[in-house]
Write a protein that holds these residues in place. Structure first.
Motif, PDB file in Angstrom:
ATOM      1  N   LYS A  18      76.793  -0.987   0.996  1.00 46.74           N
ATOM      2  CA  LYS A  18      77.310  -0.645   2.323  1.00 46.74           C
ATOM      3  C   LYS A  18      76.163  -0.475   3.314  1.00 46.74           C
ATOM      4  N   ASN A  19      75.069   0.143   2.879  1.00 48.50           N
ATOM      5  CA  ASN A  19      73.893   0.298   3.748  1.00 48.50           C
ATOM      6  C   ASN A  19      73.295  -1.054   4.106  1.00 48.50           C
ATOM      7  N   ILE A  20      73.244  -1.961   3.141  1.00 49.28           N
ATOM      8  CA  ILE A  20      72.741  -3.312   3.410  1.00 49.28           C
ATOM      9  C   ILE A  20      73.629  -4.000   4.443  1.00 49.28           C
ATOM     10  N   GLU A  21      74.934  -3.880   4.277  1.00 54.67           N
ATOM     11  CA  GLU A  21      75.872  -4.489   5.228  1.00 54.67           C
ATOM     12  C   GLU A  21      75.682  -3.928   6.631  1.00 54.67           C
ATOM     13  N   ASN A  22      75.472  -2.615   6.733  1.00 52.82           N
ATOM     14  CA  ASN A  22      75.248  -1.992   8.041  1.00 52.82           C
ATOM     15  C   ASN A  22      73.966  -2.510   8.697  1.00 52.82           C
ATOM     16  N   LEU A  23      72.903  -2.627   7.920  1.00 45.86           N
ATOM     17  CA  LEU A  23      71.642  -3.154   8.458  1.00 45.86           C
ATOM     18  C   LEU A  23      71.796  -4.608   8.893  1.00 45.86           C
ATOM     19  N   GLU A  24      72.502  -5.393   8.099  1.00 46.33           N
ATOM     20  CA  GLU A  24      72.728  -6.792   8.461  1.00 46.33           C
ATOM     21  C   GLU A  24      73.559  -6.896   9.741  1.00 46.33           C
ATOM     22  N   ALA A  25      74.561  -6.034   9.892  1.00 49.98           N
ATOM     23  CA  ALA A  25      75.389  -6.051  11.093  1.00 49.98           C
ATOM     24  C   ALA A  25      74.564  -5.707  12.334  1.00 49.98           C
ATOM     25  N   LYS A  26      73.701  -4.700  12.217  1.00 48.15           N
ATOM     26  CA  LYS A  26      72.833  -4.334  13.337  1.00 48.15           C
ATOM     27  C   LYS A  26      71.895  -5.485  13.693  1.00 48.15           C
ATOM     28  N   ASN A  27      71.340  -6.115  12.674  1.00 48.79           N
ATOM     29  CA  ASN A  27      70.435  -7.239  12.897  1.00 48.79           C
ATOM     30  C   ASN A  27      71.179  -8.404  13.559  1.00 48.79           C
ATOM     31  N   ASP A  28      72.377  -8.704  13.083  1.00 48.34           N
ATOM     32  CA  ASP A  28      73.171  -9.787  13.669  1.00 48.34           C
ATOM     33  C   ASP A  28      73.513  -9.492  15.131  1.00 48.34           C
ATOM     34  N   ASP A  29      73.809  -8.222  15.418  1.00 48.85           N
ATOM     35  CA  ASP A  29      74.117  -7.830  16.798  1.00 48.85           C
ATOM     36  C   ASP A  29      72.907  -8.054  17.704  1.00 48.85           C
ATOM     37  N   LEU A  30      71.731  -7.679  17.240  1.00 47.99           N
ATOM     38  CA  LEU A  30      70.515  -7.880  18.036  1.00 47.99           C
ATOM     39  C   LEU A  30      70.238  -9.365  18.255  1.00 47.99           C
ATOM     40  N   ARG A  31      70.426 -10.160  17.216  1.00 50.54           N
ATOM     41  CA  ARG A  31      70.233 -11.607  17.357  1.00 50.54           C
ATOM     42  C   ARG A  31      71.210 -12.192  18.379  1.00 50.54           C
ATOM     43  N   GLN A  32      72.449 -11.739  18.328  1.00 47.73           N
ATOM     44  CA  GLN A  32      73.459 -12.243  19.259  1.00 47.73           C
ATOM     45  C   GLN A  32      73.127 -11.834  20.690  1.00 47.73           C
ATOM     46  N   ARG A  33      72.644 -10.612  20.879  1.00 45.34           N
ATOM     47  CA  ARG A  33      72.263 -10.171  22.222  1.00 45.34           C
ATOM     48  C   ARG A  33      71.147 -11.021  22.789  1.00 45.34           C
ATOM     49  N   ILE A  34      70.189 -11.415  21.951  1.00 44.06           N
ATOM     50  CA  ILE A  34      69.105 -12.290  22.412  1.00 44.06           C
ATOM     51  C   ILE A  34      69.667 -13.643  22.800  1.00 44.06           C
ATOM     52  N   THR A  35      70.531 -14.184  21.951  1.00 42.66           N
ATOM     53  CA  THR A  35      71.119 -15.504  22.201  1.00 42.66           C
ATOM     54  C   THR A  35      71.947 -15.510  23.482  1.00 42.66           C
ATOM     55  N   ASP A  36      72.705 -14.444  23.709  1.00 43.06           N
ATOM     56  CA  ASP A  36      73.611 -14.377  24.860  1.00 43.06           C
ATOM     57  C   ASP A  36      72.924 -13.989  26.159  1.00 43.06           C
ATOM     58  N   TYR A  37      71.696 -13.493  26.069  1.00 43.10           N
ATOM     59  CA  TYR A  37      71.016 -13.013  27.265  1.00 43.10           C
ATOM     60  C   TYR A  37      70.738 -14.160  28.227  1.00 43.10           C
ATOM     61  N   LYS A  38      71.117 -13.952  29.452  1.00 42.19           N
ATOM     62  CA  LYS A  38      70.818 -14.895  30.535  1.00 42.19           C
ATOM     63  C   LYS A  38      69.689 -14.283  31.350  1.00 42.19           C
ATOM     64  N   TYR A  39      68.562 -14.974  31.402  1.00 37.90           N
ATOM     65  CA  TYR A  39      67.383 -14.429  32.067  1.00 37.90           C
ATOM     66  C   TYR A  39      67.649 -14.172  33.541  1.00 37.90           C
ATOM     67  N   ASN A  40      67.325 -12.963  33.950  1.00 41.67           N
ATOM     68  CA  ASN A  40      67.452 -12.540  35.335  1.00 41.67           C
ATOM     69  C   ASN A  40      66.367 -11.475  35.544  1.00 41.67           C
ATOM     70  N   ASN A  41      65.450 -11.731  36.427  1.00 42.95           N
ATOM     71  CA  ASN A  41      64.333 -10.807  36.640  1.00 42.95           C
ATOM     72  C   ASN A  41      64.779  -9.381  36.916  1.00 42.95           C
ATOM     73  N   SER A  42      65.871  -9.223  37.636  1.00 47.51           N
ATOM     74  CA  SER A  42      66.274  -7.881  38.036  1.00 47.51           C
ATOM     75  C   SER A  42      66.719  -7.026  36.856  1.00 47.51           C
ATOM     76  N   ASP A  43      67.297  -7.631  35.808  1.00 47.05           N
ATOM     77  CA  ASP A  43      67.736  -6.785  34.696  1.00 47.05           C
ATOM     78  C   ASP A  43      66.908  -6.999  33.429  1.00 47.05           C
ATOM     79  N   TRP A  44      65.822  -7.754  33.520  1.00 49.66           N
ATOM     80  CA  TRP A  44      64.984  -7.992  32.357  1.00 49.66           C
ATOM     81  C   TRP A  44      64.422  -6.698  31.796  1.00 49.66           C
TER      82      TRP A  44
END
Length: 69
Positions: A18-44
């Motif tokens: 369960k701990n491994i699954e939680n760590l993987e979920a957090k990692n996947d969320d961070l990866r998705q946030r990077i992928t979805d990020y649209k570069y904008n100087n004001s909110d960088w």
């Protein structure tokens, strides 16, 4: 880490998995946030600050996880 989860008793193995699954979920969320990020100087800086904070939390969780027996 996943192979280690199969070792030991069932209760500890379940908790470890369960701990491994939680760590993987957090990692996947961070990866998705990077992928979805649209570069904008004001909110960088805001994105970077939140992301770095979450990475720090993930690192702490990982260290705590690996130091558990």
């Amino acid at each position: 880490m996943k192979s280690k989860a199969k070792e030991g008793n069932t209760k500890a193995s379940s908790r470890y998995s369960k701990n491994i699954e939680n760590l993987e979920a957090k990692n996947d969320d961070l990866r998705q946030r990077i992928t979805d990020y649209k570069y904008n100087n004001s909110d960088w800086s805001s994105f970077k600050q939140k992301f770095n904070h979450d990475m720090y939390d993930l690192g702490k969780a990982f260290k705590g996880f690996t130091s558990q027996k």
